[in-house]
Design an enzyme around this catalytic site. Structure first.
Site, PDB file in Angstrom:
ATOM      1  N   TYR A   1       1.855  -3.926  -0.678  1.00  0.00           N
ATOM      2  CA  TYR A   1       1.367  -2.743   0.038  1.00  0.00           C
ATOM      3  C   TYR A   1       2.472  -1.712   0.092  1.00  0.00           C
ATOM      4  O   TYR A   1       3.647  -2.003  -0.109  1.00  0.00           O
ATOM      5  CB  TYR A   1       0.873  -3.095   1.450  1.00  0.00           C
ATOM      6  CG  TYR A   1       1.944  -3.445   2.455  1.00  0.00           C
ATOM      7  CD1 TYR A   1       2.302  -4.767   2.696  1.00  0.00           C
ATOM      8  CD2 TYR A   1       2.592  -2.450   3.192  1.00  0.00           C
ATOM      9  CE1 TYR A   1       3.264  -5.099   3.627  1.00  0.00           C
ATOM     10  CE2 TYR A   1       3.557  -2.763   4.132  1.00  0.00           C
ATOM     11  CZ  TYR A   1       3.898  -4.093   4.353  1.00  0.00           C
ATOM     12  OH  TYR A   1       4.861  -4.413   5.269  1.00  0.00           O
ATOM     13  N   CYS A   2       2.040  -0.442   0.368  1.00  0.00           N
ATOM     14  CA  CYS A   2       3.017   0.639   0.458  1.00  0.00           C
ATOM     15  C   CYS A   2       2.652   1.557   1.620  1.00  0.00           C
ATOM     16  O   CYS A   2       2.450   1.072   2.718  1.00  0.00           O
ATOM     17  CB  CYS A   2       3.141   1.370  -0.871  1.00  0.00           C
ATOM     18  SG  CYS A   2       1.563   1.848  -1.599  1.00  0.00           S
ATOM     19  N   ARG A   3       2.578   2.876   1.371  1.00  0.00           N
ATOM     20  CA  ARG A   3       2.463   3.787   2.514  1.00  0.00           C
ATOM     21  C   ARG A   3       1.053   4.017   3.010  1.00  0.00           C
ATOM     22  O   ARG A   3       0.854   4.496   4.112  1.00  0.00           O
ATOM     23  CB  ARG A   3       3.074   5.138   2.160  1.00  0.00           C
ATOM     24  CG  ARG A   3       4.573   5.057   2.060  1.00  0.00           C
ATOM     25  CD  ARG A   3       5.141   6.377   1.610  1.00  0.00           C
ATOM     26  NE  ARG A   3       6.581   6.294   1.491  1.00  0.00           N
ATOM     27  CZ  ARG A   3       7.281   6.835   0.506  1.00  0.00           C
ATOM     28  NH1 ARG A   3       6.659   7.485  -0.456  1.00  0.00           N
ATOM     29  NH2 ARG A   3       8.587   6.713   0.485  1.00  0.00           N
TER      30      ARG A   3
ATOM     31  N   CYS B   1      -1.027   6.253  -1.552  1.00  0.00           N
ATOM     32  CA  CYS B   1       0.289   5.945  -2.104  1.00  0.00           C
ATOM     33  C   CYS B   1       0.109   5.012  -3.290  1.00  0.00           C
ATOM     34  O   CYS B   1      -0.752   4.130  -3.286  1.00  0.00           O
ATOM     35  CB  CYS B   1       1.158   5.300  -1.033  1.00  0.00           C
ATOM     36  SG  CYS B   1       2.805   4.872  -1.617  1.00  0.00           S
TER      37      CYS B   1
ATOM     38  N   ALA C   1       2.345   0.556  -4.592  1.00  0.00           N
ATOM     39  CA  ALA C   1       1.811  -0.807  -4.703  1.00  0.00           C
ATOM     40  C   ALA C   1       1.104  -1.008  -6.044  1.00  0.00           C
ATOM     41  O   ALA C   1       1.162  -2.090  -6.628  1.00  0.00           O
ATOM     42  CB  ALA C   1       0.867  -1.102  -3.542  1.00  0.00           C
TER      43      ALA C   1
END
Lengths: 210, 210
Positions: B173-175, B179, B182
DNA sequence: CAACTATTCAATTAAATTATTGAACAGATA
DNA sequence: TATCTGTTCAATAATTTAATTGAATAGTTG
């Protein structure tokens, strides 16, 4: 499609919708439509917006898909597109009142000058001692109203005082926090010997809690 | 103060704050700051915004009181003013995705092309079979991260593959929804023989549920 | 103190928004 | 069909906004 292209497209699309909230006249229109569908004519009449300008702002809201329209004879009737519009508008109002305390102060100043700054919450209501009164136009009452509320539009109030119980405190409400019809109603009722206060909430708030 | 004057002042003030959300660059900045405080330099680097322009947009957000700043040495560090900013931003995103389906379609198209459109939800996670992986810069991980997540920034991932359990499915996962770090991580991991998918949620979503 | 770094400010240009006016249009009524 | 009503459209002018460039500022480092 690169990552940057995707982001540009997505953020631009959202910004386009957010832009619909960036004008004071459109916000007032959204507050109005939260209380039920209205023709362009009614929108213009209920706000301080000229007819053609109201039409233009409604076009902007339509393009952003925040409102829907249906035709009724030669009238065009606008309404909010769905519940999320009111939710987003509530979130923005909430945010604004938090970061910009002058909003609350302005309201307070307006109501203090009229001695209508006192209000009571729905949860405090007790039907033995209080009578809820909806002072919006009848159409808005029929669109949605609080249970137990009587409907007397503020401009008919003077002629229909006999419908109100003298012994109860009248709790008046209208379109929302920034609507002043309940203030006018409370002032009139008090001048005629009633006990009267504003209701803290509004129907729109009640169905779209913060 | 007349009713009209009060309304004009209140709606104008709110519109001024709403206007801060009406520009795609500012929305991207808000998404970035939802993941933790950033200097102007970092904001400019993480987006496609020029340095001076990022500064200017941050000024606009500051004037609307959506962000706060603190000074650290000769750097100026910006962060969201409070929780309600993220809540309003989430409400706007939600609304936009509802009324403008092209947003979802664009995302889907981007991810289909990279075969990263598959994702799993937090509730489906079972630590025996899945390993959560936070691929944001380390500072954002330290600001807030999901319990049980490992931190390997996407640009270090290739060198640190040994830290990952080969036998588990890696859930990156990221932001947030828009985003793409990921996606890049999932592609890299798969090319090196890992099972990998994106996580449906993001830390910002998790702490500010729709 | 000089040089450097991070940021803001000021000036400019291009583009978008708002409100006003009056014309155009579509549906209803006589 | 002519007229009326409610609404939209088109043109305009005044105001804002956005992005770029380069200069100015404030704090830090040598």
């Amino acid at each position: 499609m690169t990552s940057r292209e995707m982001k540009n497209e997505v953020y631009s699309t959202i910004a386009g919708i957010a832009k619909a909230f960036s004008n004071p006249n459109r916000l007032e229109i959204l507050d109005l439509l939260s209380n039920g569908e209205k023709s362009v004519e009614e929108v213009a009449a209920q706000t301080a917006i000229s007819f053609a300008n109201a039409s233009q702002h409604l076009q902007v809201l339509k393009k952003a898909r925040l409102v829907r329209l249906r035709k009724d004879g030669n009238k065009v009737i606008y309404s909010l597109a769905n519940r999320k519009v009111a939710e987003a508008w509530t979130a923005i109002k909430n945010l604004a009142e938090t970061v910009e305390p002058t909003i609350g102060l302005t309201l307070q100043q307006y109501r203090r000058a009229r001695q209508t700054d006192q209000s009571i919450c729905l949860t405090e209501l007790d039907s033995a001692r209080y009578q809820l009164l909806d002072v919006r136009p009848a159409g808005e009452y029929h669109y949605a109203h609080l249970p137990g509320a009587l409907s007397i539009p503020v401009n008919e109030l003077e002629l229909r005082l006999a419908e109100l119980p003298k012994e109860k405190t009248i709790v008046a409400y209208c379109r929302g926090t920034y609507c002043t019809m309940a203030d006018a109603a409370v002032q009139l009722l008090r001048s005629r010997g009633f006990n009267a206060v504003r209701l803290e909430e509004s129907p729109a708030d009640a169905s779209n809690p913060a």
